[in-house]
Design a protein around this motif. Structure first.
Motif, mmCIF file in Angstrom:
data_model
loop_
_atom_site.group_PDB
_atom_site.id
_atom_site.type_symbol
_atom_site.label_atom_id
_atom_site.label_comp_id
_atom_site.label_asym_id
_atom_site.label_seq_id
_atom_site.Cartn_x
_atom_site.Cartn_y
_atom_site.Cartn_z
ATOM 1 N N LYS A 11 -3.580 3.301 -6.404
ATOM 2 C CA LYS A 11 -4.083 2.128 -7.111
ATOM 3 C C LYS A 11 -4.685 1.102 -6.143
ATOM 4 O O LYS A 11 -5.666 0.434 -6.474
ATOM 5 N N THR A 12 -4.105 0.978 -4.969
ATOM 6 C CA THR A 12 -4.670 0.061 -3.980
ATOM 7 C C THR A 12 -6.065 0.503 -3.569
ATOM 8 O O THR A 12 -6.976 -0.321 -3.424
ATOM 9 N N LYS A 13 -6.243 1.795 -3.396
ATOM 10 C CA LYS A 13 -7.571 2.320 -3.052
ATOM 11 C C LYS A 13 -8.565 2.022 -4.174
ATOM 12 O O LYS A 13 -9.726 1.663 -3.918
ATOM 13 N N THR B 81 0.798 -1.225 0.000
ATOM 14 C CA THR B 81 0.000 0.000 0.000
ATOM 15 C C THR B 81 0.837 1.285 0.000
ATOM 16 O O THR B 81 0.541 2.209 -0.776
ATOM 17 N N PRO B 82 1.884 1.412 0.815
ATOM 18 C CA PRO B 82 2.654 2.659 0.803
ATOM 19 C C PRO B 82 3.272 2.985 -0.560
ATOM 20 O O PRO B 82 3.478 4.157 -0.882
ATOM 21 N N ALA B 83 3.540 1.958 -1.360
ATOM 22 C CA ALA B 83 4.172 2.178 -2.661
ATOM 23 C C ALA B 83 3.157 2.319 -3.792
ATOM 24 O O ALA B 83 3.532 2.714 -4.911
ATOM 25 N N GLU C 2 -14.494 0.761 0.838
ATOM 26 C CA GLU C 2 -13.835 2.060 0.968
ATOM 27 C C GLU C 2 -12.779 1.938 2.058
ATOM 28 O O GLU C 2 -13.084 1.546 3.189
ATOM 29 N N THR C 3 -11.539 2.220 1.724
ATOM 30 C CA THR C 3 -10.455 2.073 2.689
ATOM 31 C C THR C 3 -9.652 3.356 2.781
ATOM 32 O O THR C 3 -9.620 4.158 1.848
ATOM 33 N N ALA C 4 -9.009 3.525 3.918
ATOM 34 C CA ALA C 4 -8.026 4.598 4.058
ATOM 35 C C ALA C 4 -6.733 4.144 3.395
ATOM 36 O O ALA C 4 -6.548 2.955 3.099
ATOM 37 N N GLU C 5 -5.839 5.095 3.170
ATOM 38 C CA GLU C 5 -4.589 4.762 2.491
ATOM 39 C C GLU C 5 -3.532 4.331 3.503
ATOM 40 O O GLU C 5 -2.433 4.886 3.584
ATOM 41 N N ASN C 6 -3.876 3.323 4.307
ATOM 42 C CA ASN C 6 -2.897 2.798 5.252
ATOM 43 C C ASN C 6 -2.981 1.283 5.289
ATOM 44 O O ASN C 6 -3.988 0.686 4.883
ATOM 45 N N ILE C 7 -1.915 0.663 5.751
ATOM 46 C CA ILE C 7 -1.776 -0.787 5.691
ATOM 47 C C ILE C 7 -2.892 -1.497 6.445
ATOM 48 O O ILE C 7 -3.494 -2.457 5.941
#
Length: 377
Positions: A297-299, A291-293, A308-313
């Motif tokens: 696109k992960t979102k 996710t950090p990289a 719906e997710t936050a941009e964290n692992i």
């Protein structure tokens, strides 16, 4: 991530027949091509229903394909292929049958050995026989690709062959052939198809020309997988998954998979865990790690799956884990019979698969891999 201007090569079978009730089109196509001797490579179950292919002429059936086939299984296939002297080879089954069909098509009657063709572009062409692929699961997308894998039992490593000479002349994708797939297998193979798309989408080699297949394949799995698991006879859901699997296969040629598949392979080679089940178990861990990289696109991936997710692992892991677990997939290595004492050896095996790990958007160290296995245990 790649720009629009980066060169890319797109490959797919010369002819694709898609839709419920299309299986018989293979026989009509083969007759029009004038093929008189056909070898069908299949497992025992699918060998019992080859009549749906409507093949004419002399048909030889190899029905001993094993899950996660090894070199000994390939040797049996090649012995039958050489004896049959077929003009057309058909892979009829899941990825194992289709991969063995690819290898038989280029190795039967050839002076080359398997070990001489391992790697990219080592097969001498042109191919002497026709090649057709008919998938009966919605997962591997092998019908669309140019790679085949078998396990070396001595090293317990996958031997990967890549060649344009293994591209099918025709792929016939009839979703009706998947109606009989059990719910547990449907779930695991569906996540495998999605993993092909997701790993290509978030790949270091990702390209806009492939992204369109990757994200749509992910959406199709998000929309239809739970439906097909609940009701195997849901024709629309089965068709949606078959298309997702095909799209995943289209991603594999130009981009390929990454860390998820690298970590999944030792489960199959060492403990004979089915490929789909292995990928499903590993999927949330590697997606979250990356996710950090690849945050944006992960979102997009999680939105395509309905989350719906936050941009964290942590947020990504929880949602991806829930998606797989709610399908009834076993999500613990211990639940699959993998002993904790083998995690170090598995980490060594996975870390050696550079052809996939080098595609991963975030560097996976050997320690990272070992930590993921521990978390999944």
């Amino acid at each position: 991530m790649a720009s629009l201007g980066l060169p890319i090569t797109i490959v797919r079978p010369h002819l694709i027949e898609f839709g419920i009730g299309t299986a018989g089109k293979l026989g009509r196509w083969a007759a029009e091509k004038g093929y008189r001797r056909t070898l069908v490579i299949s497992d025992a179950f699918n060998a019992s229903r080859i009549d749906v292919l409507e093949l004419k002429g002399e048909v030889t059936v190899f029905s001993e394909v094993t899950p996660e086939p090894d070199t000994a299984n390939l040797d049996k296939v090649l012995a039958v292929a050489n004896a049959a002297d077929a003009e057309l080879i058909v892979g009829f089954g899941g990825g194992s049958a289709m991969d063995l069909a690819k290898l038989a098509a280029v190795l039967a009657g050839s002076t080359q050995t398997l070990h001489e063709v391992v790697g990219p572009n080592n097969v001498h062409g042109p191919r002497k026989v026709g090649l057709a692929q008919v998938p009966t699961t919605s997962g591997t997308g092998s019908e669309a690709g140019i790679r085949a894998l078998v396990t070396d039992p001595r090293t317990m490593a996958k031997l990967a062959v890549e060649s344009l000479h293994m591209l099918a002349d025709i792929a016939v994708i009839d979703p009706a052939l998947t109606f009989s797939v059990p719910a547990r297998t449907t779930a695991a193979t569906g996540v495998d198809a999605m993993a092909h798309c997701v790993e290509a989408f978030t790949n270091r080699k990702a390209h806009p020309m492939v992204d369109i297949y990757a994200i749509e394949g992910t959406r199709l799995v998000g929309r239809y997988l739970a439906r097909a698991v609940k009701d195997g006879g849901d024709a629309e859901a089965r068709a949606g998954l078959a298309l997702a699997s095909l799209y995943g296969g289209c991603c594999l040629g130009p981009v390929n998979t990454a860390g998820g598949h690298a970590l999944a392979y030792p489960l199959g080679t060492r403990w004979h865990v089915a490929h789909g089940a292995a990928n499903a178990l590993i999927f949330p861990h590697v997606l979250a790690f990356n996710t950090p990289a690849a945050a944006e696109k992960t979102k997009a991936v999680m939105a395509a799956l309905g989350y719906e997710t936050a941009e964290n692992i942590a947020s990504v892991f929880d949602a991806a884990y829930a998606f797989c677990a709610e399908l009834g997939i076993e999500m613990k290595l211990s639940g699959l019979g993998v002993p904790e004492s083998d995690l170090d050896a598995m980490a060594d095996d996975a870390f050696a698969i550079r052809r996939l790990l080098d595609n991963n958007p975030r560097d996976l160290t050997r320690a990272d891999i070992r930590s993921i296995y521990a978390a999944a245990f």
